[in-house]
Design a protein around this motif. Structure first.
Motif, PDB file in Angstrom:
ATOM      1  N   CYS A 180      19.806 -41.157 -56.385  1.00  0.00           N
ATOM      2  CA  CYS A 180      18.557 -40.929 -55.648  1.00  0.00           C
ATOM      3  C   CYS A 180      18.676 -39.806 -54.642  1.00  0.00           C
ATOM      4  CB  CYS A 180      18.098 -42.217 -54.984  1.00  0.00           C
ATOM      5  SG  CYS A 180      19.219 -42.804 -53.716  1.00  0.00           S
ATOM      6  N   THR A 181      19.901 -39.436 -54.266  1.00  0.00           N
ATOM      7  CA  THR A 181      20.048 -38.349 -53.308  1.00  0.00           C
ATOM      8  C   THR A 181      19.700 -36.998 -53.925  1.00  0.00           C
ATOM      9  OG1 THR A 181      22.400 -38.071 -53.831  1.00  0.00           O
ATOM     10  CG2 THR A 181      21.841 -39.588 -52.024  1.00  0.00           C
ATOM     11  N   LYS A 182      19.637 -36.936 -55.236  1.00  0.00           N
ATOM     12  CA  LYS A 182      19.287 -35.691 -55.920  1.00  0.00           C
ATOM     13  C   LYS A 182      17.800 -35.642 -56.283  1.00  0.00           C
ATOM     14  CE  LYS A 182      23.898 -34.987 -57.699  1.00  0.00           C
ATOM     15  NZ  LYS A 182      24.760 -34.936 -58.868  1.00  0.00           N
ATOM     16  N   MET A 183      17.060 -36.683 -55.890  1.00  0.00           N
ATOM     17  CA  MET A 183      15.628 -36.734 -56.147  1.00  0.00           C
ATOM     18  C   MET A 183      14.896 -36.357 -54.871  1.00  0.00           C
ATOM     19  SD  MET A 183      15.293 -40.387 -58.011  1.00  0.00           S
ATOM     20  CE  MET A 183      16.601 -41.020 -59.008  1.00  0.00           C
ATOM     21  N   SER A 184      13.694 -35.839 -55.042  1.00  0.00           N
ATOM     22  CA  SER A 184      12.905 -35.560 -53.845  1.00  0.00           C
ATOM     23  C   SER A 184      11.424 -35.699 -54.169  1.00  0.00           C
ATOM     24  CB  SER A 184      13.194 -34.163 -53.311  1.00  0.00           C
ATOM     25  OG  SER A 184      12.734 -33.186 -54.218  1.00  0.00           O
ATOM     26  N   ASP A 185      10.690 -36.094 -53.170  1.00  0.00           N
ATOM     27  CA  ASP A 185       9.242 -36.208 -53.263  1.00  0.00           C
ATOM     28  C   ASP A 185       8.717 -35.927 -51.857  1.00  0.00           C
ATOM     29  OD1 ASP A 185       6.567 -37.370 -53.088  1.00  0.00           O
ATOM     30  OD2 ASP A 185       6.986 -38.222 -55.056  1.00  0.00           O
ATOM     31  N   PRO A 186       7.822 -34.966 -51.740  1.00  0.00           N
ATOM     32  CA  PRO A 186       7.360 -34.606 -50.398  1.00  0.00           C
ATOM     33  C   PRO A 186       6.612 -35.718 -49.661  1.00  0.00           C
ATOM     34  CG  PRO A 186       6.084 -33.464 -52.085  1.00  0.00           C
ATOM     35  CD  PRO A 186       7.203 -34.172 -52.776  1.00  0.00           C
ATOM     36  N   SER A 187       6.116 -36.707 -50.398  1.00  0.00           N
ATOM     37  CA  SER A 187       5.367 -37.780 -49.741  1.00  0.00           C
ATOM     38  C   SER A 187       6.226 -39.004 -49.435  1.00  0.00           C
ATOM     39  CB  SER A 187       4.170 -38.188 -50.600  1.00  0.00           C
ATOM     40  OG  SER A 187       4.614 -38.694 -51.842  1.00  0.00           O
ATOM     41  N   LEU A 188       7.534 -38.945 -49.744  1.00  0.00           N
ATOM     42  CA  LEU A 188       8.415 -40.097 -49.530  1.00  0.00           C
ATOM     43  C   LEU A 188       9.647 -39.706 -48.733  1.00  0.00           C
ATOM     44  CD1 LEU A 188       8.411 -41.564 -53.158  1.00  0.00           C
ATOM     45  CD2 LEU A 188       7.044 -42.337 -51.232  1.00  0.00           C
ATOM     46  N   THR A 189      10.092 -40.628 -47.890  1.00  0.00           N
ATOM     47  CA  THR A 189      11.366 -40.405 -47.206  1.00  0.00           C
ATOM     48  C   THR A 189      12.477 -40.665 -48.210  1.00  0.00           C
ATOM     49  OG1 THR A 189      11.630 -42.709 -46.500  1.00  0.00           O
ATOM     50  CG2 THR A 189      10.402 -41.228 -45.007  1.00  0.00           C
ATOM     51  N   SER A 190      13.639 -40.103 -47.972  1.00  0.00           N
ATOM     52  CA  SER A 190      14.762 -40.317 -48.889  1.00  0.00           C
ATOM     53  C   SER A 190      15.163 -41.790 -48.910  1.00  0.00           C
ATOM     54  CB  SER A 190      15.943 -39.427 -48.522  1.00  0.00           C
ATOM     55  OG  SER A 190      16.361 -39.681 -47.203  1.00  0.00           O
ATOM     56  N   GLU A 191      15.005 -42.475 -47.782  1.00  0.00           N
ATOM     57  CA  GLU A 191      15.340 -43.903 -47.711  1.00  0.00           C
ATOM     58  C   GLU A 191      14.442 -44.722 -48.651  1.00  0.00           C
ATOM     59  OE1 GLU A 191      14.612 -47.429 -44.539  1.00  0.00           O
ATOM     60  OE2 GLU A 191      15.628 -45.645 -43.736  1.00  0.00           O
ATOM     61  N   ILE A 192      13.131 -44.455 -48.610  1.00  0.00           N
ATOM     62  CA  ILE A 192      12.184 -45.176 -49.470  1.00  0.00           C
ATOM     63  C   ILE A 192      12.436 -44.816 -50.934  1.00  0.00           C
ATOM     64  CG2 ILE A 192       9.740 -45.469 -50.068  1.00  0.00           C
ATOM     65  CD1 ILE A 192      10.428 -46.742 -47.402  1.00  0.00           C
ATOM     66  N   LEU A 193      12.681 -43.549 -51.192  1.00  0.00           N
ATOM     67  CA  LEU A 193      12.922 -43.095 -52.556  1.00  0.00           C
ATOM     68  C   LEU A 193      14.170 -43.765 -53.138  1.00  0.00           C
ATOM     69  CD1 LEU A 193      11.876 -41.202 -54.757  1.00  0.00           C
ATOM     70  CD2 LEU A 193      13.269 -39.392 -53.757  1.00  0.00           C
ATOM     71  N   CYS A 194      15.230 -43.841 -52.357  1.00  0.00           N
ATOM     72  CA  CYS A 194      16.461 -44.497 -52.826  1.00  0.00           C
ATOM     73  C   CYS A 194      16.258 -46.002 -52.997  1.00  0.00           C
ATOM     74  CB  CYS A 194      17.616 -44.222 -51.864  1.00  0.00           C
ATOM     75  SG  CYS A 194      18.290 -42.559 -52.038  1.00  0.00           S
TER      76      CYS A 194
END
Length: 166
Positions: free
Chosen positions: A125-139
């Motif tokens: 998940c650290t290699k994913m990104s979404d401008p509307s999400l924090t990395s914590e939520i994404l992971c």
């Protein structure tokens, strides 16, 4: 006239106190994400396309939630879906006596017969990104989805083997 005006202001103030006003940054639940996911996944039958159907339930839950908030609550919707998957995963584990959770934490399939190759390895998940999400939520969402799909597959495998042995 003055009495009526004061009564109106008092009624408005009282209504404001009991209405569901949210603090800054909080999102009021306008969509029953858990109810939707319980219903949707309840309709998914065992079969070759069960896991993609489960994935569609999750995807649609996030979309429907965000639509109910006029496309302004992506982070809230992703997090509430992740919470539901974590809780549903815990329910599945409770239905499997003696379940060893380390099976889910390994980087490979760990002896599991998983039909979809992308489920056998944990996504980074650290290699994913979404401008509307924090990395914590994404992971959190990524980890919850991966674990939940594995558990759903194991639950189905156990149900099919249990039914075949009876």
């Amino acid at each position: 006239m003055r009495l009526w005006k004061n009564s109106f202001l008092a009624a408005g103030a009282a209504a404001a106190l009991v209405s569901p006003i949210q603090a800054a940054g909080e999102v009021q639940a306008l969509f029953d994400t858990a109810g939707f996911l319980n219903a949707c996944t309840g309709f998914v039958s065992n079969g070759a396309f069960a896991l993609p159907m489960d994935s569609q339930c999750v995807t649609q839950a996030v979309r429907m939630c965000n639509l109910s908030h006029e496309m302004k609550a992506q982070q809230y919707c992703v997090e509430s879906t992740a919470v539901w998957m974590e809780e549903d995963g815990d329910k599945i584990i409770r239905q499997m006596p003696g379940f060893d959770r380390s099976v889910l934490e390994s980087s490979g399939a760990a002896g599991l017969s998983l039909p979809l190759p992308e489920l056998s390895a944990e996504p980074d998940c650290t290699k994913m990104s979404d401008p509307s999400l924090t990395s914590e939520i994404l992971c959190r969402y990524s980890d919850a989805l991966s674990e939940w799909l594995k558990l759903r597959n194991m639950m189905r495998s156990q149900a099919m083997t249990g039914a075949a042995s009876q």
